[in-house]
Scaffold this motif. Sequence first.
Motif, PDB file in Angstrom:
ATOM      1  N   UNK A 144      -1.867  -8.091 -18.734  1.00  0.00           N
ATOM      2  CA  UNK A 144      -1.309  -7.378 -19.890  1.00  0.00           C
ATOM      3  C   UNK A 144       0.217  -7.425 -19.801  1.00  0.00           C
ATOM      4  N   UNK A 145       0.849  -8.111 -20.736  1.00  0.00           N
ATOM      5  CA  UNK A 145       2.307  -8.277 -20.620  1.00  0.00           C
ATOM      6  C   UNK A 145       3.103  -7.156 -21.302  1.00  0.00           C
ATOM      7  N   UNK A 146       2.395  -6.132 -21.771  1.00  0.00           N
ATOM      8  CA  UNK A 146       3.134  -5.061 -22.457  1.00  0.00           C
ATOM      9  C   UNK A 146       3.912  -4.148 -21.506  1.00  0.00           C
ATOM     10  N   UNK A 147       3.502  -4.092 -20.239  1.00  0.00           N
ATOM     11  CA  UNK A 147       4.312  -3.347 -19.261  1.00  0.00           C
ATOM     12  C   UNK A 147       5.364  -4.312 -18.714  1.00  0.00           C
ATOM     13  N   UNK A 148       6.615  -3.989 -18.963  1.00  0.00           N
ATOM     14  CA  UNK A 148       7.705  -4.880 -18.541  1.00  0.00           C
ATOM     15  C   UNK A 148       8.187  -4.569 -17.130  1.00  0.00           C
ATOM     16  N   UNK A 149       8.103  -3.298 -16.742  1.00  0.00           N
ATOM     17  CA  UNK A 149       8.617  -2.899 -15.429  1.00  0.00           C
ATOM     18  C   UNK A 149       7.741  -1.796 -14.830  1.00  0.00           C
ATOM     19  N   UNK A 150       7.245  -2.048 -13.657  1.00  0.00           N
ATOM     20  CA  UNK A 150       6.500  -1.029 -12.898  1.00  0.00           C
ATOM     21  C   UNK A 150       7.211  -0.821 -11.570  1.00  0.00           C
ATOM     22  N   UNK A 151       7.532   0.431 -11.313  1.00  0.00           N
ATOM     23  CA  UNK A 151       8.302   0.774 -10.112  1.00  0.00           C
ATOM     24  C   UNK A 151       7.474   1.699  -9.224  1.00  0.00           C
ATOM     25  N   UNK A 152       7.476   1.429  -7.935  1.00  0.00           N
ATOM     26  CA  UNK A 152       6.923   2.362  -6.959  1.00  0.00           C
ATOM     27  C   UNK A 152       8.088   3.183  -6.422  1.00  0.00           C
ATOM     28  N   UNK A 153       8.123   4.439  -6.785  1.00  0.00           N
ATOM     29  CA  UNK A 153       9.201   5.332  -6.352  1.00  0.00           C
ATOM     30  C   UNK A 153       8.806   5.927  -5.009  1.00  0.00           C
ATOM     31  N   UNK A 154       9.510   5.518  -3.972  1.00  0.00           N
ATOM     32  CA  UNK A 154       9.141   5.904  -2.613  1.00  0.00           C
ATOM     33  C   UNK A 154      10.017   7.044  -2.120  1.00  0.00           C
ATOM     34  N   UNK A 155       9.371   8.050  -1.566  1.00  0.00           N
ATOM     35  CA  UNK A 155      10.097   9.182  -1.002  1.00  0.00           C
ATOM     36  C   UNK A 155      10.299   8.884   0.469  1.00  0.00           C
ATOM     37  N   UNK A 156      11.454   8.380   0.828  1.00  0.00           N
ATOM     38  CA  UNK A 156      11.750   8.100   2.235  1.00  0.00           C
ATOM     39  C   UNK A 156      11.613   6.620   2.575  1.00  0.00           C
ATOM     40  N   UNK A 157      12.337   6.268   3.623  1.00  0.00           N
ATOM     41  CA  UNK A 157      12.412   4.875   4.083  1.00  0.00           C
ATOM     42  C   UNK A 157      11.068   4.337   4.563  1.00  0.00           C
ATOM     43  N   UNK A 158      10.290   5.207   5.209  1.00  0.00           N
ATOM     44  CA  UNK A 158       9.003   4.751   5.749  1.00  0.00           C
ATOM     45  C   UNK A 158       8.062   4.327   4.634  1.00  0.00           C
ATOM     46  N   UNK A 159       8.065   5.111   3.570  1.00  0.00           N
ATOM     47  CA  UNK A 159       7.198   4.772   2.438  1.00  0.00           C
ATOM     48  C   UNK A 159       7.675   3.486   1.777  1.00  0.00           C
ATOM     49  N   UNK A 160       8.974   3.331   1.659  1.00  0.00           N
ATOM     50  CA  UNK A 160       9.519   2.093   1.082  1.00  0.00           C
ATOM     51  C   UNK A 160       9.083   0.890   1.923  1.00  0.00           C
ATOM     52  N   UNK A 161       9.167   1.024   3.239  1.00  0.00           N
ATOM     53  CA  UNK A 161       8.761  -0.081   4.119  1.00  0.00           C
ATOM     54  C   UNK A 161       7.283  -0.411   3.940  1.00  0.00           C
ATOM     55  N   UNK A 162       6.467   0.607   3.729  1.00  0.00           N
ATOM     56  CA  UNK A 162       5.029   0.379   3.534  1.00  0.00           C
ATOM     57  C   UNK A 162       4.775  -0.446   2.270  1.00  0.00           C
ATOM     58  N   UNK A 163       5.496  -0.144   1.205  1.00  0.00           N
ATOM     59  CA  UNK A 163       5.342  -0.920  -0.049  1.00  0.00           C
ATOM     60  C   UNK A 163       5.916  -2.320   0.108  1.00  0.00           C
TER      61      UNK A 163
END
Length: 168
Positions: A144-163
Amino acid sequence: MTDRIAAIEADITTLDLDAIVNAANEGLRGGGGVDGAIHRAAGPRLLAACIEIGGCPTGEARITPGFDLPADHVIHTVGPVWHGGDRGEPELLANCYRNSLALAVENDVRSIAFPAISCGIYGYPVARAVEIAVREVRAFLGRDDRIEQAIFACFGEEMLAAYEAVLK
Ligand code: AR6
């Protein structure tokens, strides 16, 4: 394709997007964690709108305006409580992402951010939850190309690293 999906370290309440997703509870009455932060930032009209909706079963999603938030909409979804993994948790968590994105496109949402649904108070193991989140968002955006941007908003560095480990 990959640039439509990104993980960033951010307080989701600060993001100026068409929609942010809330990791809510079935009563839609607010709570702790990201739910509490979203309600505080959106102001009391959000709780009134949630009370009007009445509730949301686990795995489903409901939409409200963003009120005082920079985001236009809040999509409330209810992740599963982790009970060890044999009570349908993976499928219920996948449904949160699928149903949130389906509701987003129905409402002309083109940019959306997700928190790590179920990964806080609900106790879902982070690595397993992140795998499901990335798989489902990728699959949806792929068809489905209607979503142009999907962001995973990570709380903290550890969560960012997991994504980042799963996204790369
Ligand atoms: N921005 C982005 N992520 C956040 C923020 C924020 N401002 N605040 C917390 N997180 P949780 P759940 C992260 O507990 O596990 C509530 O009481 C947090 O670090 O908010 O689905 C509801 O009412 C974690 O990684 O949600 C429900 O009763 C992730 O968001 C219950 O908690 C999700 O943690 C839902 O539990």
